[in-house]
Design a protein around this motif. Structure first.
Motif, PDB file in Angstrom:
ATOM      1  N   PHE A 174      -8.375 -15.744   6.936  1.00 43.43           N
ATOM      2  CA  PHE A 174      -8.515 -15.288   8.329  1.00 43.43           C
ATOM      3  C   PHE A 174      -7.150 -14.890   8.878  1.00 43.43           C
ATOM      4  CE2 PHE A 174      -7.057 -19.560   8.616  1.00 43.43           C
ATOM      5  CZ  PHE A 174      -6.360 -19.651   9.800  1.00 43.43           C
ATOM      6  N   GLY A 175      -7.175 -14.044   9.912  1.00 42.78           N
ATOM      7  CA  GLY A 175      -5.985 -13.777  10.710  1.00 42.78           C
ATOM      8  C   GLY A 175      -4.866 -13.019  10.041  1.00 42.78           C
ATOM      9  N   LEU A 176      -5.158 -12.091   9.110  1.00 39.25           N
ATOM     10  CA  LEU A 176      -4.102 -11.278   8.532  1.00 39.25           C
ATOM     11  C   LEU A 176      -3.915 -10.012   9.367  1.00 39.25           C
ATOM     12  CD1 LEU A 176      -4.737 -11.644   4.695  1.00 39.25           C
ATOM     13  CD2 LEU A 176      -3.350 -13.056   6.218  1.00 39.25           C
ATOM     14  N   GLY A 177      -2.962  -9.173   8.956  1.00 41.65           N
ATOM     15  CA  GLY A 177      -2.615  -8.016   9.758  1.00 41.65           C
ATOM     16  C   GLY A 177      -3.495  -6.808   9.490  1.00 41.65           C
ATOM     17  N   LYS A 178      -3.216  -5.741  10.220  1.00 36.78           N
ATOM     18  CA  LYS A 178      -3.932  -4.487  10.052  1.00 36.78           C
ATOM     19  C   LYS A 178      -3.614  -3.910   8.675  1.00 36.78           C
ATOM     20  CE  LYS A 178      -3.997   0.250  11.836  1.00 36.78           C
ATOM     21  NZ  LYS A 178      -3.393   1.180  12.820  1.00 36.78           N
ATOM     22  N   PRO A 179      -4.640  -3.484   7.914  1.00 34.59           N
ATOM     23  CA  PRO A 179      -4.384  -2.922   6.581  1.00 34.59           C
ATOM     24  C   PRO A 179      -3.403  -1.752   6.643  1.00 34.59           C
ATOM     25  CG  PRO A 179      -6.722  -3.329   6.868  1.00 34.59           C
ATOM     26  CD  PRO A 179      -6.083  -3.537   8.221  1.00 34.59           C
ATOM     27  N   SER A 180      -2.389  -1.803   5.793  1.00 32.11           N
ATOM     28  CA  SER A 180      -1.322  -0.808   5.805  1.00 32.11           C
ATOM     29  C   SER A 180      -0.891  -0.504   4.375  1.00 32.11           C
ATOM     30  CB  SER A 180      -0.114  -1.345   6.596  1.00 32.11           C
ATOM     31  OG  SER A 180      -0.471  -1.726   7.905  1.00 32.11           O
ATOM     32  N   VAL A 181      -0.072   0.547   4.249  1.00 33.24           N
ATOM     33  CA  VAL A 181       0.544   0.844   2.959  1.00 33.24           C
ATOM     34  C   VAL A 181       1.620  -0.210   2.688  1.00 33.24           C
ATOM     35  CG1 VAL A 181       1.917   2.499   1.639  1.00 33.24           C
ATOM     36  CG2 VAL A 181       0.122   3.316   3.201  1.00 33.24           C
ATOM     37  N   ASP A 186      10.437   2.582  -7.800  1.00 33.63           N
ATOM     38  CA  ASP A 186       9.424   1.739  -8.458  1.00 33.63           C
ATOM     39  C   ASP A 186       8.228   1.471  -7.538  1.00 33.63           C
ATOM     40  OD1 ASP A 186       8.036   0.136 -10.119  1.00 33.63           O
ATOM     41  OD2 ASP A 186       9.602  -1.340 -10.436  1.00 33.63           O
ATOM     42  N   TRP A 187       7.352   2.452  -7.442  1.00 36.96           N
ATOM     43  CA  TRP A 187       6.190   2.366  -6.552  1.00 36.96           C
ATOM     44  C   TRP A 187       4.917   1.969  -7.302  1.00 36.96           C
ATOM     45  CZ3 TRP A 187       6.446   3.302  -1.207  1.00 36.96           C
ATOM     46  CH2 TRP A 187       7.702   3.698  -0.743  1.00 36.96           C
ATOM     47  N   GLU A 188       5.040   1.354  -8.472  1.00 29.98           N
ATOM     48  CA  GLU A 188       3.852   1.072  -9.277  1.00 29.98           C
ATOM     49  C   GLU A 188       2.940   0.021  -8.657  1.00 29.98           C
ATOM     50  OE1 GLU A 188       4.413  -0.647 -13.148  1.00 29.98           O
ATOM     51  OE2 GLU A 188       6.234  -1.685 -12.548  1.00 29.98           O
ATOM     52  N   LEU A 189       3.456  -0.810  -7.758  1.00 35.36           N
ATOM     53  CA  LEU A 189       2.627  -1.851  -7.147  1.00 35.36           C
ATOM     54  C   LEU A 189       2.167  -1.486  -5.733  1.00 35.36           C
ATOM     55  CD1 LEU A 189       4.465  -5.119  -8.284  1.00 35.36           C
ATOM     56  CD2 LEU A 189       2.352  -4.131  -9.199  1.00 35.36           C
ATOM     57  N   ILE A 190       2.318  -0.227  -5.329  1.00 32.48           N
ATOM     58  CA  ILE A 190       1.880   0.186  -3.988  1.00 32.48           C
ATOM     59  C   ILE A 190       0.379  -0.062  -3.834  1.00 32.48           C
ATOM     60  CG2 ILE A 190       1.463   2.573  -4.714  1.00 32.48           C
ATOM     61  CD1 ILE A 190       2.443   3.459  -1.937  1.00 32.48           C
ATOM     62  N   HIS A 191      -0.008  -0.548  -2.656  1.00 37.11           N
ATOM     63  CA  HIS A 191      -1.413  -0.872  -2.423  1.00 37.11           C
ATOM     64  C   HIS A 191      -1.665  -0.995  -0.922  1.00 37.11           C
ATOM     65  CE1 HIS A 191       0.757  -4.715  -2.490  1.00 37.11           C
ATOM     66  NE2 HIS A 191      -0.187  -5.181  -1.683  1.00 37.11           N
ATOM     67  N   VAL A 192      -2.910  -1.215  -0.574  1.00 37.54           N
ATOM     68  CA  VAL A 192      -3.289  -1.487   0.819  1.00 37.54           C
ATOM     69  C   VAL A 192      -3.261  -2.994   1.030  1.00 37.54           C
ATOM     70  CG1 VAL A 192      -5.065  -1.237   2.587  1.00 37.54           C
ATOM     71  CG2 VAL A 192      -4.775   0.554   0.862  1.00 37.54           C
ATOM     72  N   GLY A 193      -2.598  -3.419   2.100  1.00 33.91           N
ATOM     73  CA  GLY A 193      -2.523  -4.847   2.374  1.00 33.91           C
ATOM     74  C   GLY A 193      -1.879  -5.115   3.713  1.00 33.91           C
ATOM     75  N   ASP A 194      -1.448  -6.347   3.890  1.00 33.48           N
ATOM     76  CA  ASP A 194      -0.765  -6.763   5.104  1.00 33.48           C
ATOM     77  C   ASP A 194       0.725  -6.452   4.954  1.00 33.48           C
ATOM     78  OD1 ASP A 194       0.575  -8.274   7.130  1.00 33.48           O
ATOM     79  OD2 ASP A 194      -1.100  -9.688   7.207  1.00 33.48           O
TER      80      ASP A 194
END
Length: 490
Positions: A352-359, A381-389
């Motif tokens: 619960f209570g995480l932030g708005k999904p972002s790059v 090194d952008w291999e771990l880029i994802h949607v998250g907090d």
């Protein structure tokens, strides 16, 4: 005999520092030697503590196993007692096996919940006492400095020139004058390329290539160099400090694995995982805060994240932690109740209570920054880029920043540059997550090496050296609240 072995290991570590490292010019070799030294120091420290482990740790584990067997009997099957002949690896493995069922019972709101939570804390504390003792022995013996990095050697210029002439300039031959392998990456190999003056290509470029034996595993599958191409193309077009793609080979080729050829960015590596930032610069810290805010503000639809862009940060994080825990349990060569407890804590805390999904970049440490004249010239090194907090990226760089720059000031610059508000609770959650994620990746590396998937010593070392550091940091972060309910994360 054991004391003599420990002394020999430390002597070998000293010899690497004093006699071997100074004579090695290869840019990758000093880093490899540093990992050798770390492994030798860890082995010597554990040998010093064999007698303590055989008594104190075994006693603690026996009491906990008996209590857990009584509690879990009929609920989650049998729990094995610690045998009198068990060594430390077996004792930790037995403790690790009961974390998951105890975690489940502790959350069921039954009469046994409080007892299960207390046993979770006892497991963590017992393992933490052992790890702290090992760390104290290691620190007491380790008074040496890190090995200095030195220039790399050129590799295969004629072979590379032949491929570039075929792909980029068949009528005007390109002369490759130097190829240097950069130290660091294991799932990707990175080379700096120099060419003679030419009308069609820059005088310096960077070739980034998939490694043949080891890939970073993610919930979306193993990372490949092809995934970075669209990211770098979009970001470079929008003025972000990333290298511009020049050529992409999607399949195996004369150089081996797929690769991407990139524009060279001026600057030197900002730091490493051991030392943090090499040369602290206020403008560089300001740049990092501002660029992270801009990365986190990129609209998700501008990059291809598929269905991930439709989920909440809580959903994505729950999936990620579950995946990492499964991978840890599959790959870990040595059990760690501390890490198991951290996964259990994290699953409850991130619900619960995480932030708005972002790059999220996912690996924006000093080892992935280029700094030129005190300013950040490229984020790599952008291999771990994802949607998250976005709190994940800030938690990842915090320890390196705090050593050399005021953290509140760094956050203030981040906010003034457009970053969304991030509280201490989320930073703590993602500080724990980054540690267990790295533990999972380390376990995968160790398993790859042990099972013969790679004969690169560094893959094996990466699978072992970070784990004690990760455990020590987890003790400091959550040692007082392993069995806490999500609402009490502080």
């Amino acid at each position: 005999m054991l004391n003599q072995l420990a002394a020999l290991l430390r002597g070998a570590s000293d010899d690497i520092l004093r006699n071997i490292a100074p004579a090695v010019p290869d840019g990758a070799a000093p880093e490899r030697l540093e990992y050798v030294r770390q492994l030798l120091d860890l082995a010597a420290a554990e040998i010093d503590l064999v007698d303590i482990v055989d008594t104190e740790m075994h006693s603690d584990a026996t009491k906990i196993s008996v209590a857990a067997a009584h509690l879990l009997d009929g609920i989650h099957g049998e729990v094995s007692d610690a045998a009198a002949t068990d060594g430390i690896r077996q004792v930790r493995a037995r403790l690790a096996q009961i974390i998951h069922p105890l975690s489940t019972v502790s959350q069921n709101q039954t009469a046994q919940s409080a007892e299960a939570a207390d046993l979770l804390k006892q497991v963590f504390d017992a393992d933490a006492r052992w790890r702290t003792s090992v760390e104290a022995a290691r620190v007491a013996a380790q008074t040496r400095t890190a090995i200095e990095r030195s220039p790399s050697r050129p590799i295969s210029p004629p072979e590379l020139a032949a491929l570039l002439n075929t792909r980029l300039s068949p009528r005007n031959p390109i002369e490759v004058t130097e190829v240097r392998l950069l130290p660091g990456g294991r799932s990707k190999q990175t080379y700096v390329i120099s060419v003679a003056p030419h009308d069609e290509v820059p005088s310096r470029m960077v070739l980034r290539q998939d490694a043949s034996a080891f890939a970073v595993d993610t919930v979306r599958g193993p990372t490949t160099i092809g995934e970075e191409l669209p990211i770098l193309s979009v970001l470079s077009e929008r003025g972000y400090p990333v290298p511009r793609p020049i050529l992409f080979e999607t399949a195996a080729n004369d150089l081996g694995q797929p690769f991407i050829l990139l524009e060279h960015c001026e600057g030197s590596m900002g730091g490493d995982r051991f030392s943090g930032f090499y040369e602290p610069s206020r403008p560089a810290f300001e740049d990092l805060a501002a660029w992270l805010a801009r990365v986190h503000a990129i609209p998700l639809h501008e990059l291809d994240f598929g269905e991930d862009a439709l989920h909440s940060a809580e959903e994505l994080m729950n999936r990620e932690v579950t995946f990492r825990w499964q991978r840890w349990r599959r790959d870990a060569v040595e059990a760690s109740p501390i890490i198991e407890c951290a996964f259990a804590w994290l699953l409850h805390a991130c619900s619960f209570g995480l932030g708005k999904p972002s790059v999220v970049h996912g690996d924006a440490g000093p080892h992935n920054l280029l700094i030129d004249q005190g300013r950040i010239s490229a984020i790599l090194d952008w291999e771990l880029i994802h949607v998250g907090d976005p709190a994940e990226d800030l938690a990842y760089v915090r320890s390196a920043i705090e050593k050399q720059f005021p953290w509140p000031e760094f956050l203030d610059i981040y906010y003034r540059s457009g970053g969304q508000p991030i509280d201490e609770r989320r930073l703590k959650i993602f500080s724990v997550y980054v540690l267990v994620r790295n533990a999972s990746l380390s376990a995968c590396a160790a398993r790859t090496f042990i099972e013969g998937g790679s004969d690169d010593f560094m893959i094996g070392a990466i699978g072992v050296v970070p784990i004690p550091f990760i455990e020590n940091q987890l003790i400091a972060l959550i040692g007082d609240e392993v069995a806490s309910a999500p609402g009490s994360v502080s």
